[in-house]
Every structure is written in structure tokens, then in C-alpha cells.
Design a protein around this motif. Structure first.
Motif, PDB file in Angstrom:
ATOM      1  N   GLU A 368       0.830  -1.204   0.000  1.00 58.01           N
ATOM      2  CA  GLU A 368       0.000   0.000   0.000  1.00 58.01           C
ATOM      3  C   GLU A 368       0.866   1.255   0.000  1.00 58.01           C
ATOM      4  O   GLU A 368       0.631   2.214  -0.722  1.00 58.01           O
ATOM      5  CB  GLU A 368      -0.916   0.023   1.240  1.00 58.01           C
TER       6      GLU A 368
ATOM      7  N   ASN B  15      -9.469   4.342  -2.967  1.00 55.86           N
ATOM      8  CA  ASN B  15      -8.414   3.674  -2.202  1.00 55.86           C
ATOM      9  C   ASN B  15      -7.201   4.577  -1.976  1.00 55.86           C
ATOM     10  O   ASN B  15      -6.107   4.326  -2.471  1.00 55.86           O
ATOM     11  CB  ASN B  15      -8.000   2.386  -2.906  1.00 55.86           C
ATOM     12  N   ALA B 127     -10.004  -1.406   4.301  1.00 51.88           N
ATOM     13  CA  ALA B 127      -9.289  -2.065   3.197  1.00 51.88           C
ATOM     14  C   ALA B 127     -10.101  -3.260   2.673  1.00 51.88           C
ATOM     15  O   ALA B 127     -10.189  -3.481   1.461  1.00 51.88           O
ATOM     16  CB  ALA B 127      -7.908  -2.514   3.673  1.00 51.88           C
TER      17      ALA B 127
END
Lengths: 523, 206
Positions: A368, B15, B127
Motif C-alpha cells: 500500500e 483507495n 481495506a
């Protein structure tokens, strides 16, 4: 040690829907007030108290909170009294809400307006070429006039950026609660005030009632110990803090900045530091007022004078956090380790010492985080792992509520004196008074001789809504507070740093370590 | 203010962490009044590559999420500028709820003033919801404020929201009306405070 006072219960009865159901320990009888209102009687408890009584050591945050708390509801929300309310061109939504209700401003004498966000820094200030921008400036003039609010408008020699003008005029004082519809209102905490940014609905609420509902935030102390090295400024300190705790590292917290490196800062430096508290997500940031703060305030136009000033100093001197006062969170940094710092990415937390290299997503184990780094570097047009000092800039900007006070202009001028900027740039003083002082000191000549533009005062290229924009794809070394995507204009790339570091970037044509340009110069 | 009880509809994943209000509504649209349709320019510089030229990669431009009522994002959604017009833009587009691990303080305050729910879940849960939505874009998500849960396919998540804000959203309370009921206390505070903190009144000489 005083004995713990008896606990008392306050309940409001009557035909109102509202109830207060508060258990507290009043410090003394003088803080109890009985008020008769219509068919009900209200017992008001005021003063420095907490659930466990006066014997508990208090932080400056507790003291400021309790001195402004009108009531605390059973659900934990407090109604706070507002001492100063600043409005600007962007407050038009709130004035529209007032008009919808046919309401008046409750305390015009505690409300002050400025024209800053949309004002031109170049060309005519009075005959604004862009009609939409002209309309925004005219609107704050008409709204403040209609409600009898003092405006520091375009025709006023005291005009400037709200967060520069407030302290400069002695409107912002230690011990006050200050709000404004602008997130950088945290700036005023430098004086020892509880100051925070609010949205348009809250602006309307404050205009109508001079109060605001708030839930008491967590208390956080950020201590910067030791002594910073020569050439290190408040901007380097605050960017270091944000890079360590993150852009949400202080969310939900009121922050007290403490420690020897903070105490050593000038008032200008403290204003810069508190200004950027919001970039760590803090509700507000503040510093206990001391002799430096009192000296700064003394003699300013709206500040108390004579015996009133002395009485105020007596009160202000007691604001500092008590010894052993407990904070909900504590963070500590070694001031001696702080280097000149610049941002490389798209959040103020993306900051690194100038001698470092941009991050390399390929070396980042967290997928991420690696994705974030790739996106940020891609937007910024920086190759992974590139040395920061190899990043060429297209322009520079010295200005904003963060870094456009006289000391900031002096620091930049000290680096630029006798040198030429390799790139174009704009210098916009934080207020018209700062501009005039800089001109008296000959700083404008240094900037002009270096090839930079010397503009009028306003928010200018920090937020770009007055037309001062960084072109798409261009890279700007900037003394501002936000390096968000498109902040200085669509596609603009912003690197945040101190005024001296912006001056160094101007001289070098790329990001540069100001310490190498100092020699015998001091900033 | 419009009450918020339950909401069911398409949910669009964004995201990214630290989605700031400059992204939600670029500064050049701050001049616009509410009536000009701020929903058109929500996320403008992410949604469009140039005027009228949509960025097909931005989630809100995908067919399943065009009519999203809910956004799901990573931490610190709504950080930065205090501009309430960012909330107006979300509401005017049709968004009534943002699910994320955390929110900018000022943004969250502005949201409740406009009937927009900020529902906080953990980093892992956000998430996970983002992955679920990416795999099944047409999934309708149900948010229940009374029970503080989110139903996403066969998964249910608890969310947190400040209890005061929850009560205000459920009841559609207006702050100013509420404060009116405290007028006597405000008046009493003012009188006492003017006496005790005379120095806090701006000097006339200014």
C-alpha cells in the motif's frame, strides 16, 4: 493540598427542551451564579474545574477550555464563548445563512473582517480585472458593512492575511478563544490562545450566538528538547514533527508545543509552528504565553493598555500548564537533530532532510505504501531515489500565513542579498504593514535586484484563488503550508520549505541546503 | 437538516489515504454559490483530465459507481482546508455517507451540519470493504445509523461515530435552534465574563 471540594449536581428545569445534567466540583462559591430566565432558574457553574476538582494539576488546554465553557451538556458537548471571530471573503455562505434566517450578528464588536483570500497581489487592487474575483472582494465589503463589522479591506493600510493581521493588531491575545472559517486559525495559538478553524455552518452559528459547540479534544504535548542548529527555523521544526507523527498524527487533539527549542523561538517562529498544527490534523496548537508573548502584545492597537495590560499579564502568566499536569498523549523530539527539511510529495508529511534522496517504491516492503509513493512521485515528476538537491525548480514563492512575517522576509533577503535568482518568483508580504516595514528596511530592493517580483499582501499563490497560480507541471519552491496535488493550481508541483531554503533554491535553481550559502550571513 | 437513519446504495471505493478537501473541491470553485451545482465539480481534477474529458480510471466514473451514495476511503479523509463547500459538493453529488478509518476534524464537523454521516471503521475493515467493492462493484451497501453497522454482501461491520453527532443526524437537529434554548446562560456568562476579563474586550483605540 486543598481538600477535595464537595461535588454538586446542576440540573436545569422548566419548559425548555434543553437539560444540563452535570456533575462537577466547583472551585469556590463565587463561581456559582443563579440566573432567572422566564419560568426557570439556572445555576451556572464557571471557572477552572474538572471532575476531580481543583487539586488536579491542569494543562493550559484545560485552563483555556474551562474559562470559556458556558455549559456542558450531559452528552459531553460544551458550549464555548468566542472572544474573537475573524471573517473573510470565503465567509459568504455563512452570511447567506444569516440572511435566510433574517438574523443579526450577535457581537459585531468581537467580529473582524479582512480581505485576503481573493485580493490581487499584482496590477490594480481597486479595479480588479477578473469580475468574479472583484465580486468576492465586494461581497465581504458589503456583508461586513451591513452587519457593522470592522473590515480591514483593500483601502486599509492594515490589510493583510487574517492570521498575520490578528496578532499584528493585538486582536489575538493570550487567553482568548479565537475562531475563523479557515483551517490555519491554529496560528493564533502562538500567543497562548485557543484558536481553531471552523466550517461555514459554524461561522454562521458564531455570528448569530458568539458561541460554539465543541467536545473537549484529547490533550497532546509535543516537546522539542535541546537547541536547534544555526539556520534551522520554525518551519524545519514543524515539518520534522509532521513527518514523524503523520498528517493525522494529532487528529482529535489540542496540542501544546513545549520544550527549550520552542521557548527559544521568536513570536514569528511560534506563529509559523502553530500555523501548521492543522497539517498534523490537530484541532489547535498553542504555546504557553511568556515574557516574549507579553512583549509582543504590548502596545498593539487593540491590545489592553496601562493598568488593564498589567492585570491581563497577571492572568496570562497563570495559563502555563501546571507542573505534573497530565496529557493524554506525549511526543518528544530532539531539536539538535533537526536539519533543513523539504517536502518531496503531496502531503506535508512527505518531508525529508535536504541531504536525503526521494524514496524508492521498489525498496518499500508495504505494498500500500509503495503504491502511495509511486503515485506521489509520479505526480511530482520525481524519479525514485533521486537526490533532493538534484531537483530543479521552475519558480519560487515567498508568502502566506505560514511564512510572510517580517522575520521571514529578512531570512530570505539575507540569503538573496547580492545574488540573483535563477528562476522567476513572487514575494507577497503577510500584511500591508509588513510590506511597508520591509520596504523601510530595503528588503524589497534585495528581492527585486535578485529578479523576484515584489507584490501586495494576500493569500496569493498559497491557494491560488486570486489568480496567482503555478502553471501545470511547473515546480515551485514555496514557503506555504500545503503541497497537496493542485494546491497552487491544477497540475502544480509544490515543495514546502522555510523562507531561507526557498531563497537558497532560487539562487541555486534547484532544491539546496541553505547552510552552504550562508557563510558569514545569519538567518 | 435532513435526518439520517438508514441508507442503501452503490458504494464507491477511493483507495487513498489523506484525501484532502482541496481534492474533494478544488479552490477555484469556492466562489460558486450552492445553487450553481457543486456536485458537478466534486473531485474535479481527479474526475476530469480536462474540461469535459473524464478520467476513466477514477472510480466515480465507472458505470457501477456513478450513482454512488456512499464513499469508502482510507484514513484521514477530508483533511486540510476547512471549506464546507467540500461537504456541499459531496451532498449535491448524492453522497450521504463516507466510510473511512479516520476523518479530518473540521470536515467531520462540517459533515454533520449537512446530514452527511462519517462512519469510522478500522484500517483493515476499510481495506477489506474496498476489496469487496472492487471485486463486486454493483454490490449495494446498507448503512444503519441506529445500530451502527454496515452490511456489505454477507459481511457486517460495526462502525463508530461520535454519539453527539449520531443523535444530531438521527434527529435532524439544527445547532442554532439548540443554542437558542441556552440564551439565558449565554447572557449570564457574557455579563460575568465582561467583568472578570475586561482585558478580553478589544481596546477602543484600535
Amino acid at each position: 493540598m486543598p481538600s477535595r471540594p464537595a461535588r454538586c449536581c446542576v440540573r436545569m428545569c422548566g419548559d425548555s427542551d434543553a437539560t444540563i445534567d452535570e456533575t462537577c466540583a466547583p472551585p469556590d462559591r463565587s463561581s456559582l451564579t443563579l440566573v432567572q430566565s422566564g419560568s426557570y432558574t439556572i445555576l451556572i457553574v464557571q471557572g477552572a474545574y474538572g471532575p476531580t476538582g481543583m487539586s488536579q494539576p491542569q494543562t493550559i488546554i484545560d485552563k483555556l477550555w474551562s474559562s470559556h465553557e458556558i455549559v456542558r451538556r450531559h452528552d459531553g458537548e460544551s458550549l464555548l464563548w468566542v472572544d474573537r471571530h475573524y471573517v473573510h471573503e470565503g465567509s459568504f455562505h455563512a452570511f447567506a445563512k444569516l440572511d435566510q434566517r433574517g438574523a443579526k450578528v450577535a457581537e459585531p464588536g468581537l467580529t473582524f473582517g479582512v480581505a485576503d483570500h481573493y485580493v490581487p497581489t499584482r496590477g490594480s487592487r481597486y479595479d480588479i480585472a477578473n469580475s468574479e474575483i472583484a465580486r468576492m472582494v465586494r461581497q465581504v465589503e458589503s456583508n461586513t458593512k451591513k452587519h457593522d463589522i470592522r473590515l480591514f479591506g483593500l483601502d486599509d493600510p492594515r490589510q493583510g492575511i487574517v492570521h498575520v493581521v490578528g496578532p499584528e493588531q493585538g486582536l489575538s491575545l493570550p487567553g482568548l478563544l479565537i475562531v475563523c472559517g479557515d483551517s490555519h486559525t491554529s496560528t493564533h495559538g502562538a500567543l497562548g490562545a485557543y484558536a481553531f478553524g471552523i466550517g461555514a455552518s459554524e461561522v454562521a452559528h458564531v455570528l448569530m450566538t458568539q458561541t460554539i459547540w465543541q467536545k473537549k479534544p484529547q490533550r497532546m504535548r509535543i516537546t522539542v528538547t535541546g537547541k536547534t542548529a544555526p539556520g534551522i527555523s520554525a518551519k524545519d521544526i514543524v515539518l520534522s514533527i509532521i513527518s514523524q507523527i503523520g498528517a493525522d498524527g494529532a487528529t482529535g487533539c489540542a496540542v501544546e508545543f513545549a520544550g527549550s527549542a520552542i521557548r527559544a523561538l521568536s513570536m514569528e517562529g511560534r506563529l509559523t509552528l502553530c500555523n501548521m498544527s492543522i497539517e498534523a490534523g490537530a484541532r489547535c496548537g498553542l504555546i504557553a504565553p511568556d515574557a516574549a508573548a507579553f512583549a509582543y502584545v504590548k502596545g498593539r492597537p487593540y491590545a489592553p493598555a496601562g493598568a488593564e495590560f498589567d492585570r491581563a499579564v497577571e492572568v496570562w502568566s497563570k495559563l502555563a500548564s501546571d507542573e505534573n499536569a497530565e496529557f493524554d498523549r506525549e511526543v518528544s523530539l530532539d531539536g539538535g537533530q533537526i536539519a533543513p527539511i523539504v517536502t518531496w510529495g503531496i502531503s506535508p508529511q512527505d518531508a525529508l532532510p535536504i541531504d536525503a534522496s526521494a524514496p524508492d517504491p521498489a525498496r518499500e516492503p508495504n505494498t500500500e505504501r509503495a503504491k502511495y509513493l509511486r503515485d506521489a512521485l509520479d505526480y511530482m515528476g520525481i524519479a525514485p531515489g533521486k537526490r533532493l538537491t538534484d531537483i530543479a525548480v521552475d519558480r519560487v514563492f515567498i508568502g502566506s500565513c505560514t511564512n510572510a512575517r517580517i522575520e521571514d522576509l529578512r531570512a530570505a533577503a539575507a540569503v538573496l542579498a547580492g545574488r540573483t535568482s535563477k528562476v522567476p518568483g513572487l514575494v507577497s508580504a503577510g500584511s500591508s504593514l509588513v510590506k511597508r516595514q520591509a520596504e523601510q528596511e530595503g528588503l524589497d530592493r534585495i528581492f527585486r535586484d535578485a529578479g523576484l517580483e515584489w507584490g501586495e499582501s494576500g493569500c496569493s499563490m498559497c491557494v491560488g484563488i486570486n489568480g496567482d497560480l503555478v502553471a501545470p507541471g511547473e515546480r515551485c519552491a514555496s514557503t506555504t503550508n500545503r503541497n497537496f496535488r493542485g494546491r497552487q493550481g491544477p497540475g502544480a508541483r509544490t515543495h514546502l520549505m522555510s523562507p531561507a531554503m526557498v531563497a537558497a533554491a532560487a539562487v541555486a535553481g534547484h532544491l539546496a541546503d541553505v547552510r552552504k550559502l550562508l557563510g558569514s550571513r545569519t538567518v | 437538516m435532513e435526518k439520517f437513519t438508514t441508507l442503501t446504495g452503490p458504494a464507491c471505493p477511493i483507495n487513498q489515504s489523506n484525501v484532502n478537501t482541496d481534492q474533494i473541491l478544488p479552490a477555484r470553485y469556492l466562489k460558486w454559490t450552492r445553487g450553481m451545482g457543486l456536485g458537478k465539480v466534486l473531485f474535479h481534477d481527479l474526475r476530469f483530465r480536462a474540461a469535459e474529458d473524464e478520467n476513466p480510471d477514477f472510480p466515480l466514473n465507472k458505470p457501477a459507481w456513478r450513482d454512488a451514495k456512499i464513499l469508502v476511503a482510507a484514513r484521514n479523509f477530508g483533511c486540510g482546508s476547512s471549506r464546507e463547500a467540500a461537504v456541499y459538493a459531496l451532498c449535491d453529488y448524492g453522497i450521504r455517507c463516507v466510510i473511512a478509518p479516520s476523518f479530518g476534524d473540521i470536515f467531520a464537523g462540517n459533515a454533520v451540519q449537512n446530514g452527511l454521516l462519517t462512519a469510522a471503521v478500522t484500517d483493515d475493515e476499510a481495506a477489506e470493504i474496498i476489496v469487496l467493492l472492487t471485486q463486486m462493484p454493483t454490490l449495494h451497501v446498507r448503512v444503519d445509523l441506529e445500530h451502527q453497522d454496515i452490511v456489505c454482501g454477507d459481511r457486517t461491520y460495526r462502525f463508530t461515530v461520535d454519539p453527539v453527532r449520531r443523535a444530531r443526524l438521527l434527529n435532524g437537529w439544527d445547532d442554532i435552534d439548540l443554542t437558542e434554548s441556552y440564551r439565558a446562560q449565554i447572557a449570564a456568562f457574557r455579563v460575568k465574563d465582561r467583568e472578570e476579563r475586561a482585558w478580553a474586550t478589544p481596546a477602543a483605540g484600535g
